[in-house]
Design an enzyme around this catalytic site. Sequence first.
Site, short mmCIF file in Angstrom:
data_model
loop_
_atom_site.label_atom_id
_atom_site.label_comp_id
_atom_site.label_asym_id
_atom_site.label_seq_id
_atom_site.Cartn_x
_atom_site.Cartn_y
_atom_site.Cartn_z
N HIS A 32 -27.24 146.22 -46.28
CA HIS A 32 -27.94 145.69 -47.46
C HIS A 32 -27.06 144.62 -48.09
O HIS A 32 -25.84 144.59 -47.88
CB HIS A 32 -28.20 146.83 -48.45
CG HIS A 32 -28.94 147.98 -47.86
ND1 HIS A 32 -30.26 147.91 -47.50
CD2 HIS A 32 -28.52 149.21 -47.50
CE1 HIS A 32 -30.64 149.06 -46.98
NE2 HIS A 32 -29.59 149.87 -46.95
N ALA A 56 -16.18 162.22 -31.70
CA ALA A 56 -16.91 162.82 -32.81
C ALA A 56 -16.77 161.99 -34.09
O ALA A 56 -15.74 161.35 -34.32
CB ALA A 56 -16.39 164.24 -33.06
C1 LIG Z 1 -8.58 158.52 -28.58
C2 LIG Z 1 -8.28 159.80 -27.81
C3 LIG Z 1 -9.25 159.89 -26.61
C4 LIG Z 1 -6.85 159.80 -27.32
O1 LIG Z 1 -6.60 158.64 -26.53
P1 LIG Z 1 -5.13 158.35 -25.98
O2 LIG Z 1 -5.14 156.99 -25.40
O3 LIG Z 1 -4.71 159.49 -25.12
O4 LIG Z 1 -4.31 158.29 -27.35
P2 LIG Z 1 -2.92 158.92 -27.75
O5 LIG Z 1 -3.13 160.34 -28.14
O6 LIG Z 1 -1.89 158.59 -26.69
O7 LIG Z 1 -2.61 158.07 -29.04
C5 LIG Z 1 -2.40 156.67 -28.98
C6 LIG Z 1 -2.35 156.18 -30.41
O8 LIG Z 1 -3.68 156.26 -30.95
C7 LIG Z 1 -3.68 157.08 -32.12
N1 LIG Z 1 -4.92 157.85 -32.16
C8 LIG Z 1 -5.32 158.82 -31.31
N2 LIG Z 1 -6.51 159.29 -31.68
C9 LIG Z 1 -6.86 158.60 -32.78
C10 LIG Z 1 -7.98 158.65 -33.64
N3 LIG Z 1 -8.97 159.53 -33.43
N4 LIG Z 1 -8.05 157.79 -34.67
C11 LIG Z 1 -7.03 156.91 -34.91
N5 LIG Z 1 -5.93 156.82 -34.13
C12 LIG Z 1 -5.86 157.67 -33.08
C13 LIG Z 1 -2.46 157.97 -31.98
O9 LIG Z 1 -2.01 158.44 -33.22
C14 LIG Z 1 -1.47 157.05 -31.32
O10 LIG Z 1 -0.94 156.18 -32.29
P3 LIG Z 1 0.64 155.78 -32.26
O11 LIG Z 1 0.79 155.00 -30.97
O12 LIG Z 1 0.81 154.95 -33.48
O13 LIG Z 1 1.40 157.06 -32.25
C15 LIG Z 1 -8.41 161.05 -28.71
O14 LIG Z 1 -7.44 161.03 -29.76
C16 LIG Z 1 -9.80 161.18 -29.34
O15 LIG Z 1 -10.07 160.66 -30.44
N6 LIG Z 1 -10.68 161.91 -28.63
C17 LIG Z 1 -12.02 162.18 -29.10
C18 LIG Z 1 -12.20 163.71 -29.21
C19 LIG Z 1 -13.57 164.07 -29.60
O16 LIG Z 1 -14.15 163.50 -30.52
N7 LIG Z 1 -14.15 165.03 -28.90
C20 LIG Z 1 -15.49 165.49 -29.15
C21 LIG Z 1 -16.27 165.53 -27.87
S1 LIG Z 1 -17.11 163.99 -27.56
#
Ligand SMILES: CC(C)(COP(=O)(O)OP(=O)(O)OC[C@H]1O[C@@H](n2cnc3c(N)ncnc32)[C@H](O)[C@@H]1OP(=O)(O)O)[C@@H](O)C(=O)NCCC(=O)NCCS
Length: 118
Positions: A32, A56
């Site tokens: 909007h 999620a």
């Molecule tokens: C993004 C995700 C897949 C991890 O990916 P990854 O590449 O293995 O990431 P890492 O855990 O190595 O983290 C890498 C960086 O991203 C950051 N990060 C990870 N998840 C994050 C999130 N949800 N939001 C913001 N930053 C995030 C970490 O803190 C890290 O930051 P840093 O380098 O400053 O320490 C996971 O955190 C995620 O969000 N999964 C979704 C889970 C979900 O929603 N499941 C429901 C079923 S669909």
Amino acid sequence: MNDCCHFQDQGGIFIGDNVLIGHNTVLATIDHDLDPQSRQNHYAPIHIGNNVWIGASVVITKGVSIGENAVIAAGAVVTKDVPANTVVGGVPAKIIRQLPVLQMEVVSPQPEGRRLLY
Ligand SMILES: CC(C)(COP(=O)(O)OP(=O)(O)OC[C@H]1O[C@@H](n2cnc3c(N)ncnc32)[C@H](O)[C@@H]1OP(=O)(O)O)[C@@H](O)C(=O)NCCC(=O)NCCS
């Protein structure tokens, strides 16, 4: 697609193949006006490419395109286009990781067994 997702689709929502969508995802194709005296609707489509995984509680705003194989971290608010083969997260979402580019092989169900690479 998981529970409690909300798709406000007046602007158009286009979802590719093999897409995972986590709980509470919101796809908002309407904004909007910022001017409080004129809160008119502004529409733009959302495009989600093949093999995208949306975690999620993600919010995706109008006009955003998400490239193939991208991962949207839980809780992200995505306001700009997401390049293919990246992980994005945060508010607003930024690239947090680059993924290797995979060549995925799809075996066609056609009798001649034509195979597609994408
Ligand atoms: C993004 C995700 C897949 C991890 O990916 P990854 O590449 O293995 O990431 P890492 O855990 O190595 O983290 C890498 C960086 O991203 C950051 N990060 C990870 N998840 C994050 C999130 N949800 N939001 C913001 N930053 C995030 C970490 O803190 C890290 O930051 P840093 O380098 O400053 O320490 C996971 O955190 C995620 O969000 N999964 C979704 C889970 C979900 O929603 N499941 C429901 C079923 S669909």
